[in-house]
Design a protein around this motif. Structure first.
Motif, PDB file in Angstrom:
ATOM      1  N   LEU A 171      11.475  -9.053 -13.445  1.00  9.92           N
ATOM      2  CA  LEU A 171      11.289  -8.021 -12.411  1.00  9.92           C
ATOM      3  C   LEU A 171      11.588  -6.606 -12.916  1.00  9.92           C
ATOM      4  CD1 LEU A 171      12.474  -9.814  -9.154  1.00  9.92           C
ATOM      5  CD2 LEU A 171      10.151  -9.407  -9.989  1.00  9.92           C
ATOM      6  N   GLY A 172      11.068  -6.279 -14.096  1.00  8.90           N
ATOM      7  CA  GLY A 172      11.256  -4.928 -14.617  1.00  8.90           C
ATOM      8  C   GLY A 172      10.146  -4.004 -14.138  1.00  8.90           C
ATOM      9  N   GLU A 173      10.397  -2.711 -14.271  1.00  4.84           N
ATOM     10  CA  GLU A 173       9.351  -1.741 -13.941  1.00  4.84           C
ATOM     11  C   GLU A 173       9.608  -0.444 -14.685  1.00  4.84           C
ATOM     12  OE1 GLU A 173       9.741  -1.319  -9.664  1.00  4.84           O
ATOM     13  OE2 GLU A 173      11.121   0.353  -9.905  1.00  4.84           O
ATOM     14  N   CYS A 174       8.544   0.317 -14.834  1.00 11.37           N
ATOM     15  CA  CYS A 174       8.651   1.664 -15.390  1.00 11.37           C
ATOM     16  C   CYS A 174       8.809   2.598 -14.205  1.00 11.37           C
ATOM     17  CB  CYS A 174       7.367   1.981 -16.153  1.00 11.37           C
ATOM     18  SG  CYS A 174       6.984   3.739 -16.194  1.00 11.37           S
ATOM     19  N   HIS A 175       9.855   3.426 -14.229  1.00  8.08           N
ATOM     20  CA  HIS A 175      10.119   4.271 -13.054  1.00  8.08           C
ATOM     21  C   HIS A 175       8.985   5.263 -12.798  1.00  8.08           C
ATOM     22  CE1 HIS A 175      11.250   6.857 -16.348  1.00  8.08           C
ATOM     23  NE2 HIS A 175      11.405   7.870 -15.526  1.00  8.08           N
ATOM     24  N   VAL A 176       8.269   5.659 -13.854  1.00  4.10           N
ATOM     25  CA  VAL A 176       7.180   6.633 -13.675  1.00  4.10           C
ATOM     26  C   VAL A 176       5.997   5.964 -12.955  1.00  4.10           C
ATOM     27  CG1 VAL A 176       5.580   8.185 -14.864  1.00  4.10           C
ATOM     28  CG2 VAL A 176       7.872   7.796 -15.807  1.00  4.10           C
ATOM     29  N   HIS A 177       5.599   4.798 -13.445  1.00  2.00           N
ATOM     30  CA  HIS A 177       4.442   4.120 -12.859  1.00  2.00           C
ATOM     31  C   HIS A 177       4.760   3.483 -11.506  1.00  2.00           C
ATOM     32  CE1 HIS A 177       2.860   4.630 -16.930  1.00  2.00           C
ATOM     33  NE2 HIS A 177       1.673   4.593 -16.328  1.00  2.00           N
ATOM     34  N   ALA A 178       5.995   2.985 -11.363  1.00  4.13           N
ATOM     35  CA  ALA A 178       6.369   2.395 -10.072  1.00  4.13           C
ATOM     36  C   ALA A 178       6.302   3.463  -8.979  1.00  4.13           C
ATOM     37  CB  ALA A 178       7.765   1.793 -10.158  1.00  4.13           C
ATOM     38  N   GLY A 179       6.495   4.732  -9.393  1.00  9.05           N
ATOM     39  CA  GLY A 179       6.486   5.834  -8.431  1.00  9.05           C
ATOM     40  C   GLY A 179       5.095   6.270  -7.998  1.00  9.05           C
ATOM     41  N   ILE A 180       4.052   5.672  -8.590  1.00  3.11           N
ATOM     42  CA  ILE A 180       2.683   6.007  -8.146  1.00  3.11           C
ATOM     43  C   ILE A 180       2.316   4.958  -7.097  1.00  3.11           C
ATOM     44  CG2 ILE A 180       0.281   6.372  -8.861  1.00  3.11           C
ATOM     45  CD1 ILE A 180       1.350   6.951 -11.701  1.00  3.11           C
ATOM     46  N   SER A 181       2.341   5.360  -5.849  1.00  2.00           N
ATOM     47  CA  SER A 181       2.324   4.389  -4.748  1.00  2.00           C
ATOM     48  C   SER A 181       0.921   4.175  -4.168  1.00  2.00           C
ATOM     49  CB  SER A 181       3.251   4.883  -3.636  1.00  2.00           C
ATOM     50  OG  SER A 181       2.638   6.012  -3.025  1.00  2.00           O
ATOM     51  N   PRO A 182       0.765   3.075  -3.413  1.00  2.00           N
ATOM     52  CA  PRO A 182      -0.505   2.870  -2.704  1.00  2.00           C
ATOM     53  C   PRO A 182      -0.822   4.053  -1.776  1.00  2.00           C
ATOM     54  CG  PRO A 182       0.826   0.869  -2.631  1.00  2.00           C
ATOM     55  CD  PRO A 182       1.689   1.940  -3.240  1.00  2.00           C
ATOM     56  N   GLY A 183       0.224   4.650  -1.176  1.00  2.00           N
ATOM     57  CA  GLY A 183       0.015   5.816  -0.297  1.00  2.00           C
ATOM     58  C   GLY A 183      -0.588   6.990  -1.067  1.00  2.00           C
ATOM     59  N   ASP A 184      -0.134   7.175  -2.325  1.00  2.00           N
ATOM     60  CA  ASP A 184      -0.695   8.257  -3.152  1.00  2.00           C
ATOM     61  C   ASP A 184      -2.189   8.025  -3.373  1.00  2.00           C
ATOM     62  OD1 ASP A 184       1.803   9.453  -3.528  1.00  2.00           O
ATOM     63  OD2 ASP A 184       2.232   8.280  -5.337  1.00  2.00           O
ATOM     64  N   VAL A 185      -2.551   6.771  -3.669  1.00  2.00           N
ATOM     65  CA  VAL A 185      -3.965   6.451  -3.938  1.00  2.00           C
ATOM     66  C   VAL A 185      -4.808   6.739  -2.695  1.00  2.00           C
ATOM     67  CG1 VAL A 185      -5.601   4.618  -4.501  1.00  2.00           C
ATOM     68  CG2 VAL A 185      -3.401   4.718  -5.666  1.00  2.00           C
ATOM     69  N   ARG A 186      -4.327   6.259  -1.566  1.00  2.00           N
ATOM     70  CA  ARG A 186      -5.090   6.472  -0.320  1.00  2.00           C
ATOM     71  C   ARG A 186      -5.259   7.964  -0.029  1.00  2.00           C
ATOM     72  NH1 ARG A 186      -5.373   2.158   3.529  1.00  2.00           N
ATOM     73  NH2 ARG A 186      -4.229   0.310   2.864  1.00  2.00           N
ATOM     74  N   ALA A 187      -4.182   8.728  -0.211  1.00  2.00           N
ATOM     75  CA  ALA A 187      -4.245  10.167   0.100  1.00  2.00           C
ATOM     76  C   ALA A 187      -5.254  10.873  -0.813  1.00  2.00           C
ATOM     77  CB  ALA A 187      -2.857  10.788  -0.055  1.00  2.00           C
ATOM     78  N   ARG A 188      -5.210  10.555  -2.127  1.00  2.00           N
ATOM     79  CA  ARG A 188      -6.135  11.230  -3.056  1.00  2.00           C
ATOM     80  C   ARG A 188      -7.581  10.817  -2.773  1.00  2.00           C
ATOM     81  NH1 ARG A 188      -1.823  12.646  -4.223  1.00  2.00           N
ATOM     82  NH2 ARG A 188      -2.291  13.828  -2.370  1.00  2.00           N
ATOM     83  N   LEU A 189      -7.772   9.530  -2.437  1.00  2.00           N
ATOM     84  CA  LEU A 189      -9.140   9.074  -2.175  1.00  2.00           C
ATOM     85  C   LEU A 189      -9.694   9.670  -0.884  1.00  2.00           C
ATOM     86  CD1 LEU A 189      -9.088   5.449  -3.448  1.00  2.00           C
ATOM     87  CD2 LEU A 189     -10.881   7.110  -3.945  1.00  2.00           C
ATOM     88  N   ALA A 190      -8.804   9.933   0.058  1.00  2.00           N
ATOM     89  CA  ALA A 190      -9.262  10.582   1.296  1.00  2.00           C
ATOM     90  C   ALA A 190      -9.761  11.991   0.964  1.00  2.00           C
ATOM     91  CB  ALA A 190      -8.124  10.632   2.311  1.00  2.00           C
ATOM     92  N   GLU A 191      -9.097  12.635  -0.008  1.00  2.00           N
ATOM     93  CA  GLU A 191      -9.521  13.999  -0.401  1.00  2.00           C
ATOM     94  C   GLU A 191     -10.789  13.987  -1.253  1.00  2.00           C
ATOM     95  OE1 GLU A 191      -4.830  15.324  -0.749  1.00  2.00           O
ATOM     96  OE2 GLU A 191      -6.048  15.273  -2.550  1.00  2.00           O
ATOM     97  N   HIS A 192     -10.954  12.893  -2.055  1.00  2.00           N
ATOM     98  CA  HIS A 192     -12.084  12.818  -3.003  1.00  2.00           C
ATOM     99  C   HIS A 192     -12.770  11.465  -2.850  1.00  2.00           C
ATOM    100  CE1 HIS A 192     -10.337  16.359  -4.933  1.00  2.00           C
ATOM    101  NE2 HIS A 192      -9.184  15.728  -4.862  1.00  2.00           N
ATOM    102  N   PRO A 193     -13.476  11.252  -1.744  1.00  2.00           N
ATOM    103  CA  PRO A 193     -14.016   9.916  -1.461  1.00  2.00           C
ATOM    104  C   PRO A 193     -15.044   9.417  -2.474  1.00  2.00           C
ATOM    105  CG  PRO A 193     -14.738  11.534   0.184  1.00  2.00           C
ATOM    106  CD  PRO A 193     -13.748  12.224  -0.685  1.00  2.00           C
ATOM    107  N   ASP A 194     -15.651  10.308  -3.256  1.00  2.00           N
ATOM    108  CA  ASP A 194     -16.674   9.860  -4.217  1.00  2.00           C
ATOM    109  C   ASP A 194     -16.123   9.679  -5.627  1.00  2.00           C
ATOM    110  OD1 ASP A 194     -18.588   9.931  -2.237  1.00  2.00           O
ATOM    111  OD2 ASP A 194     -18.977  12.079  -2.562  1.00  2.00           O
ATOM    112  N   ALA A 195     -14.822   9.838  -5.772  1.00  2.00           N
ATOM    113  CA  ALA A 195     -14.245   9.812  -7.127  1.00  2.00           C
ATOM    114  C   ALA A 195     -14.164   8.395  -7.685  1.00  2.00           C
ATOM    115  CB  ALA A 195     -12.848  10.423  -7.095  1.00  2.00           C
ATOM    116  N   ASP A 196     -14.205   8.297  -9.031  1.00  2.00           N
ATOM    117  CA  ASP A 196     -13.826   7.071  -9.730  1.00  2.00           C
ATOM    118  C   ASP A 196     -12.301   6.993  -9.712  1.00  2.00           C
ATOM    119  OD1 ASP A 196     -16.409   6.531 -10.400  1.00  2.00           O
ATOM    120  OD2 ASP A 196     -16.155   6.736 -12.575  1.00  2.00           O
TER     121      ASP A 196
END
Ligand code: 13P
Ligand code: SF4
Length: 322
Positions: A171-196
């Protein structure tokens, strides 16, 4: 007329004088990436280290990466600009903890991510990187239980991709990557719906990105789970106007270098690895001038760790560098 040498000129002059090659990981700051002879992911750089004819390797990355280079190139001098550049993920398991875990699961095969110390690699059966973890696990007979370490998100990705239920995940994790959350993804995709969307499998959002793609919330054909080397390949190939990137933000420089037509935006602009940013121009110059910090691995450990790394390398050609 006198000409003033820049610090970059001085790096190149000293590297020539010392017969040194300068390698930089994709998360290094832009000025370090630009001065390096090669930029790439952790494994691609280790392989370059193993094949270079240079006598000295200056590894601008974190300590476990330089250790891997030393394991593969025991006769070369391997330097890191600062030995204090560690890794929070590698620090989640040490060799004693792994030995205890193995005792609880006799007969299991141990798959260790390269983000581990040499002593942990020495206790493993085979190593993997983010680009080949699924292939490495598939190479192990289906009835052999597996201990996968140390990253829980990469472990979950491997479990999902292979469909195997006999994988125990540390159950290890990288603190930098663990901090990139599903909420962050949803928020960015809402701003850029056509993005890869490019996601490193160490991310806290990787599982949910895959799940959302499966549910049709994210565009499956535009969502890719990739190592940093894999991201460079995807950036070269894409025709998207905008690509969202879920990993450490140093990555963005390399992506923009290989493709200046696409706008690469971070999913979380605060995803900064302070260990990667410890390497400064001053410390790189110090490494070349003073031969420090030298990385050593006791041969008894290196020999066993080399076996695990070489087993992985024998399985394929993962990773990416230039
Ligand atoms: P890569 O092997 O994909 O370059 O990743 C290394 C790393 O430290 C990720 O955080
Ligand atoms: Fe380690 Fe995370 Fe930094 Fe990569 S980003 S070197 S896994 S702490």
């Amino acid at each position: 007329m006198t000409t003033t040498l820049t610090w970059q000129d001085e790096v190149h002059r000293l590297a020539r004088e010392q017969d040194a090659v300068v390698l930089a990981h994709n998360y290094m700051s832009p000025e370090i990436q630009d001065v390096a002879d090669h930029v790439g992911d952790s494994l691609a750089l280790s392989r370059l280290a193993a094949s270079t004819s240079a006598r000295t390797i200056v590894f601008c990355g974190v300590h476990f990466m330089a250790e891997t280079a030393k394991i593969l190139s025991p006769d070369k001098t391997v330097l890191v600009p600062t030995a204090e550049a560690g890794c929070s993920l590698a620090d989640t398991i040490d060799a004693d903890q792994l030995r205890a875990w193995k005792t609880e699961h006799p007969g299991a095969a141990v798959v260790a991510y390269v983000n581990t110390s040499a002593a942990v690699k020495a206790e493993a059966d085979v190593c993997c990187t983010s680009s080949n973890a699924v292939d490495v696990v598939r190479s192990i007979p289906a009835d052999v239980p597996i201990l996968f370490l140390p990253d829980q998100f990469l472990g979950a990705h491997v479990r999902r991709e292979t469909g195997r239920s006999n994988i125990e995940v540390w159950l290890g994790e990288c603190h930098v990557h663990a901090g990139i959350s599903p909420g962050d993804v949803r928020a960015r995709l809402a701003e850029h719906p056509d993005a890869d969307l490019l996601v490193h499998p160490e991310c806290g959002c990787a599982s949910s990105a895959i799940w959302l793609a499966g549910e049709g919330v994210l565009p499956a054909e535009r969502t890719k789970i990739l190592s940093t080397g894999g991201m460079v390949g995807a950036a070269r190939a894409t025709t998207a106007a905008t690509t969202l990137v879920a990993t450490e933000i140093g990555m963005l420089h390399q992506l923009s270098r290989v493709n200046d037509r696409t706008r690469f935006l971070p999913v979380n602009p605060r995803a900064v690895c302070q260990f990667m940013k410890m390497t400064t121009p001053e410390l790189l110059l110090r490494a070349l001038r003073e031969g420090r910090d030298e990385v050593t691995v006791p041969e008894a450990i290196a020999a066993r760790a080399r076996r695990s790394v070489e087993r992985m390398i024998a399985l394929g050609q993962p990773g990416g560098g230039e």
